[in-house]
Enzyme design. Structure first.
Site, short mmCIF file in Angstrom:
data_model
loop_
_atom_site.label_atom_id
_atom_site.label_comp_id
_atom_site.label_asym_id
_atom_site.label_seq_id
_atom_site.Cartn_x
_atom_site.Cartn_y
_atom_site.Cartn_z
N CYS A 1 11.06 2.71 9.03
CA CYS A 1 9.87 3.36 8.36
C CYS A 1 10.13 3.89 7.11
O CYS A 1 9.31 3.75 6.33
CB CYS A 1 9.42 4.43 9.34
SG CYS A 1 10.31 5.85 9.59
N ASP B 1 0.55 4.84 7.69
CA ASP B 1 1.26 4.84 8.79
C ASP B 1 2.09 3.61 8.90
O ASP B 1 1.58 2.45 9.06
CB ASP B 1 0.81 5.25 10.06
CG ASP B 1 1.95 5.50 11.10
OD1 ASP B 1 2.98 5.38 11.10
OD2 ASP B 1 1.29 6.08 12.28
N HIS C 1 4.19 2.71 11.18
CA HIS C 1 4.69 2.27 12.77
C HIS C 1 3.67 1.44 13.22
O HIS C 1 3.33 1.79 14.30
CB HIS C 1 4.92 3.91 13.34
CG HIS C 1 5.93 4.83 12.66
ND1 HIS C 1 5.54 5.48 11.87
CD2 HIS C 1 6.97 4.93 12.89
CE1 HIS C 1 6.53 6.09 11.12
NE2 HIS C 1 7.75 5.62 12.00
#
Length: 491
Positions: free
Chosen positions: A206, A385, A387
């Protein structure tokens, strides 16, 4: 058995969707308060006029907007600040004044020169399960939630790099200590097959992905201009995205980030990266790839030295190259110290801002915007994000071969936000300096920003022996080291 597994997967998927709706609802805007929403130096309110076409087509600002409603802070003749803050000196405000008319789409195709706009501490924790986000966070088309359409168009136009799967394997390290450097969850995931390489970065990549996002949006501004929006110059966008394909042939691929991390940063494949290691990778890969784009990294201190910066931005003493400033820092122990709230929020309001990578416990996000909170003196920060696992972005020698779905996978209109008090203090902050006028405006901005300063600009780098430096620098902002074990930043 297969049907039972499939049924369990469906239950899990819908269960997580319900949890998301309860615990992480889509943020909405308060039309009564109508507080400005910022996205990388541009300010938006509900009064911002915009003519919106269908998705994928151009979104163009109306003439009423160009002068006063959608503007970087420089165009309002003020230093970025929180609403309750006092104005800085008149000289600082004047230094930020600039052109009030955003470039046209045609002008955005020209080499960009914008005078008023742009440009550790990490210990491997248990990996955050990416399936929580990837199965539901961005699948549905969101409504506007009362947000200014121009703000959403800007947010959607930011390049969004996420977890990918199915790419060419990244070989495992042969070092016997490599597995001990991974998070516990990653060790469990890789225990079944010790020989195969990594074909996904889910669970560990990430910080690399948010670093890619920061770099990609910096290059986007340099090539197409800050006012570029989705649907404009699609061929140029495809060329840019090809640089970040999940393939060793792409200069900014995760493969090359991992390779440099292993060679120069002591990071093994499958191991999380911290902000410092990510900054070093961006610095090395960009300086080896770009002809007219430079990267200046401050290392583990928040001090920017003008003589060192100019050696990077203007190496021949004549021609100024657009330069990305990367500042790895830590603004507290477990949480961001409240004395930095104002100044950190203001960094996203600066016209030179290209965002913040990192900054959330147990994961890294790419922060691109802010809005003042209604409840307290803090702010909510908007983020992309990483993820969310998608199929690998392929590499094409001919960028025309990228499909609309390939391009769509690098953008989202779905807002996510968190309060600044919830941010992890370990982060990588980026600013894009396009020319010398932009440099002087940025120096004035960071000097007069409200709150306790997180960045200091000095004339001389003490390591060059031209000055004694600032003895207080080390005390002003906690520094970042990838070997420090206090902060958790995982993929």
């Amino acid at each position: 058995m297969d049907s039972a597994v499939a049924g369990a997967a469906d239950i899990g998927r819908y269960g997580r969707r319900i949890v998301r709706m309860i615990w992480d609802p889509e943020p909405t805007n308060d039309p009564i308060a109508n507080r400005p929403a910022w996205c990388l130096g541009y300010e938006y309110t509900l009064e911002t006029n915009i003519t919106s076409k269908t998705k994928g087509e151009d979104s163009k600002l109306s003439t009423a907007t160009s002068s006063d409603q959608q503007r970087p802070p420089a165009q309002a003749n003020k230093v970025p600040q929180m609403p309750s803050a006092q104005l800085p000196t008149e000289a600082a405000a004047t230094a930020l004044s600039g052109n009030t008319t955003p470039p046209t789409p045609e002008a955005a195709l020209e080499p960009t020169k914008i005078t008023s706009q742009p440009a550790a501490i990490d210990t491997p924790p248990d990996s955050v399960d990416s399936s929580f986000d990837s199965s539901m966070a961005y699948d549905d088309v969101p409504d506007d939630g009362g947000w200014p359409p121009a703000f959403l168009n800007d947010f959607e136009s930011r390049i969004w790099m996420t977890y990918r799967s199915g790419f060419e394997p990244i070989p495992r390290s042969t070092d016997p200590t490599a597995s001990s450097r991974m998070s516990f969850a990653m060790r469990l995931k890789t225990m079944a097959d010790q020989q195969a390489g990594f074909t996904t970065d889910s669970g560990w990549g990430c910080m690399i992905r948010t670093g890619q996002s920061l770099l990609a949006n910096s290059l986007l501004t340099c090539r197409l201009g800050r006012s570029w929006r989705r649907g404009q110059a699609p061929d140029e966008e495809r060329k840019l995205l090809s640089l970040f394909a999940d393939d060793p042939r792409a200069p900014y691929s995760i493969h090359n980030f991992v390779a440099h991390g292993a060679a120069k940063c002591g990071k093994y494949p499958g191991e999380w990266f911290g902000p410092s290691a990510t900054a070093r990778c961006i610095h090395a890969l960009a300086n080896a790839t770009e002809n007219s784009f430079r990267v200046y990294s401050t290392g583990d201190l928040p001090d920017v030295y003008e003589d060192s910066f100019m050696e990077v931005a203007k190496p021949d003493g004549k021609t100024f190259h657009p330069t990305l400033i990367l500042i790895s820092t830590r603004l507290g122990i477990d949480k961001i110290n409240q004395v930095y709230w104002e100044s950190l929020t203001a960094t996203l309001q600066l016209p030179q801002s290209v965002g913040i990578a990192g900054g959330r416990p147990s994961s890294s996000h790419y922060f691109v915007g802010a809005q003042r909170s209604d409840e307290d003196q803090g702010s909510y920060l908007f983020y992309l994000d990483p993820h969310h696992t998608r199929p690998a972005l392929p590499f094409h020698e001919d960028p025309q071969l990228y499909t609309p779905s390939d391009v769509d996978s690098c953008h989202t209109r779905r807002l996510r936000r968190l309060h600044i008090r919830e941010m992890d203090p370990s982060m990588l902050i980026g600013f894009l300096i396009l020319d010398e006028e932009n440099w002087h405006a940025w120096k004035s901005s960071v000097k007069h920003v409200q709150g306790k300063s997180i960045i200091t600009v000095s004339e001389h780098d003490p390591s060059k022996g031209s000055a004694s430096g600032r003895p207080s620098a080390i005390d002003e902002v906690e520094t970042l080291s990838d070997d420090d074990g206090d902060t958790v930043l995982d993929g």
